[in-house]
Design a protein around this motif. Structure first.
Motif, PDB file in Angstrom:
ATOM      1  N   ALA A  11     -12.303  -2.608  -8.211  1.00 21.27           N
ATOM      2  CA  ALA A  11     -11.794  -1.891  -9.262  1.00 21.27           C
ATOM      3  C   ALA A  11     -11.840  -0.160  -9.097  1.00 21.27           C
ATOM      4  CB  ALA A  11     -12.641  -2.046 -10.630  1.00 21.27           C
ATOM      5  N   ASN A  12     -10.998   0.577  -9.304  1.00 21.02           N
ATOM      6  CA  ASN A  12     -11.059   1.884  -9.000  1.00 21.02           C
ATOM      7  C   ASN A  12     -11.293   2.340  -7.570  1.00 21.02           C
ATOM      8  OD1 ASN A  12     -10.950   2.538 -11.879  1.00 21.02           O
ATOM      9  ND2 ASN A  12     -13.109   2.054 -11.930  1.00 21.02           N
ATOM     10  N   LYS A  13     -10.854   1.378  -6.689  1.00 20.69           N
ATOM     11  CA  LYS A  13     -10.827   1.660  -5.121  1.00 20.69           C
ATOM     12  C   LYS A  13      -9.475   1.671  -4.877  1.00 20.69           C
ATOM     13  CE  LYS A  13     -15.323   0.811  -4.669  1.00 20.69           C
ATOM     14  NZ  LYS A  13     -16.351   1.457  -4.972  1.00 20.69           N
ATOM     15  N   ILE A  14      -9.296   2.270  -3.440  1.00 20.25           N
ATOM     16  CA  ILE A  14      -7.968   2.424  -2.913  1.00 20.25           C
ATOM     17  C   ILE A  14      -7.969   1.259  -2.049  1.00 20.25           C
ATOM     18  CG2 ILE A  14      -6.300   3.782  -1.464  1.00 20.25           C
ATOM     19  CD1 ILE A  14      -7.564   6.249  -2.724  1.00 20.25           C
ATOM     20  N   LEU A  15      -6.892   0.387  -1.994  1.00 23.58           N
ATOM     21  CA  LEU A  15      -6.699  -0.761  -0.935  1.00 23.58           C
ATOM     22  C   LEU A  15      -5.612  -0.576  -0.014  1.00 23.58           C
ATOM     23  CD1 LEU A  15      -7.220  -4.017  -3.240  1.00 23.58           C
ATOM     24  CD2 LEU A  15      -8.811  -2.710  -1.678  1.00 23.58           C
ATOM     25  N   LEU A  16      -5.499  -0.447   1.080  1.00 27.99           N
ATOM     26  CA  LEU A  16      -4.754  -0.051   1.971  1.00 27.99           C
ATOM     27  C   LEU A  16      -3.984  -1.143   2.544  1.00 27.99           C
ATOM     28  CD1 LEU A  16      -6.202   2.488   4.498  1.00 27.99           C
ATOM     29  CD2 LEU A  16      -4.703   2.826   2.364  1.00 27.99           C
ATOM     30  N   SER A  40       2.610  -5.865  -1.312  1.00 28.68           N
ATOM     31  CA  SER A  40       1.629  -4.761  -1.762  1.00 28.68           C
ATOM     32  C   SER A  40       1.572  -5.162  -3.195  1.00 28.68           C
ATOM     33  CB  SER A  40       2.207  -3.331  -1.862  1.00 28.68           C
ATOM     34  OG  SER A  40       2.283  -2.749  -0.303  1.00 28.68           O
ATOM     35  N   GLU A  41       2.656  -5.827  -3.848  1.00 33.10           N
ATOM     36  CA  GLU A  41       2.463  -5.967  -5.316  1.00 33.10           C
ATOM     37  C   GLU A  41       1.684  -7.430  -5.461  1.00 33.10           C
ATOM     38  OE1 GLU A  41       7.046  -5.128  -7.289  1.00 33.10           O
ATOM     39  OE2 GLU A  41       7.060  -6.563  -5.742  1.00 33.10           O
ATOM     40  N   ALA A  42       1.872  -8.268  -4.474  1.00 30.10           N
ATOM     41  CA  ALA A  42       0.900  -9.590  -4.464  1.00 30.10           C
ATOM     42  C   ALA A  42      -0.646  -9.188  -4.376  1.00 30.10           C
ATOM     43  CB  ALA A  42       1.430 -10.354  -3.238  1.00 30.10           C
ATOM     44  N   LYS A  49      -6.937  -3.624 -10.906  1.00 32.57           N
ATOM     45  CA  LYS A  49      -7.665  -2.315 -11.275  1.00 32.57           C
ATOM     46  C   LYS A  49      -7.899  -1.482  -9.971  1.00 32.57           C
ATOM     47  CE  LYS A  49     -10.343  -4.063 -15.269  1.00 32.57           C
ATOM     48  NZ  LYS A  49     -11.815  -4.335 -15.652  1.00 32.57           N
ATOM     49  N   ALA A  50      -7.325  -1.880  -8.871  1.00 33.69           N
ATOM     50  CA  ALA A  50      -7.375  -1.074  -7.623  1.00 33.69           C
ATOM     51  C   ALA A  50      -6.087  -0.526  -7.505  1.00 33.69           C
ATOM     52  CB  ALA A  50      -7.464  -2.143  -6.550  1.00 33.69           C
ATOM     53  N   LYS A  51      -6.090   0.701  -6.620  1.00 34.08           N
ATOM     54  CA  LYS A  51      -4.939   1.201  -6.259  1.00 34.08           C
ATOM     55  C   LYS A  51      -4.473   0.817  -4.964  1.00 34.08           C
ATOM     56  CE  LYS A  51      -6.371   5.377  -8.853  1.00 34.08           C
ATOM     57  NZ  LYS A  51      -7.377   4.557  -9.713  1.00 34.08           N
ATOM     58  N   VAL A  52      -3.174   0.313  -4.991  1.00 33.51           N
ATOM     59  CA  VAL A  52      -2.807  -0.332  -3.654  1.00 33.51           C
ATOM     60  C   VAL A  52      -1.745   0.509  -2.877  1.00 33.51           C
ATOM     61  CG1 VAL A  52      -1.591  -2.346  -2.308  1.00 33.51           C
ATOM     62  CG2 VAL A  52      -3.004  -2.700  -4.507  1.00 33.51           C
ATOM     63  N   VAL A  53      -2.068   0.824  -1.667  1.00 29.66           N
ATOM     64  CA  VAL A  53      -1.294   1.789  -0.914  1.00 29.66           C
ATOM     65  C   VAL A  53      -0.769   1.479   0.157  1.00 29.66           C
ATOM     66  CG1 VAL A  53      -1.121   4.169   0.068  1.00 29.66           C
ATOM     67  CG2 VAL A  53      -2.682   3.929  -1.889  1.00 29.66           C
ATOM     68  N   LYS A  54       0.646   1.338   0.608  1.00 27.63           N
ATOM     69  CA  LYS A  54       1.271   0.943   1.605  1.00 27.63           C
ATOM     70  C   LYS A  54       0.996   1.973   2.879  1.00 27.63           C
ATOM     71  CE  LYS A  54       3.544  -2.207   4.038  1.00 27.63           C
ATOM     72  NZ  LYS A  54       3.073  -3.519   4.213  1.00 27.63           N
ATOM     73  N   ALA A  55       0.368   1.787   3.971  1.00 29.06           N
ATOM     74  CA  ALA A  55       0.033   2.703   5.007  1.00 29.06           C
ATOM     75  C   ALA A  55      -0.187   2.090   6.265  1.00 29.06           C
ATOM     76  CB  ALA A  55      -1.133   3.527   4.453  1.00 29.06           C
TER      77      ALA A  55
END
Length: 65
Positions: A11-16, A40-42, A49-55
């Motif tokens: 929660a409230n973390k950025i997932l790459l 990324s959607e999966a 609650k996380a922020k998923v970023v493709k990178a």
């Protein structure tokens, strides 16, 4: 996700998302999973609650060595 502490752990973390789904039978890159959802959607569905970023998925292996 459960092994990592469940969805609340992110929660409230950025997932790459650094993944490129590959079909091992013909090594074609897939842009969708079988159900039509991007990887990324999966990932985001498992931890809403996380922020998923493709990178970093376009870096060649030699960059990481």
């Amino acid at each position: 996700m459960e092994a990592a502490g469940g969805s609340e752990a992110f929660a409230n973390k950025i997932l790459l998302d650094i993944n490129n789904p590959v079909d091992p039978s013909n090594v074609d890159y897939l842009t969708k999973t079988y159900d039509g959802v991007s990887l990324s959607e999966a990932i985001a569905a498992y931890s809403p609650k996380a922020k998923v970023v493709k990178a970093f998925n376009m870096c060649q292996a030699k960059v990481w060595h």
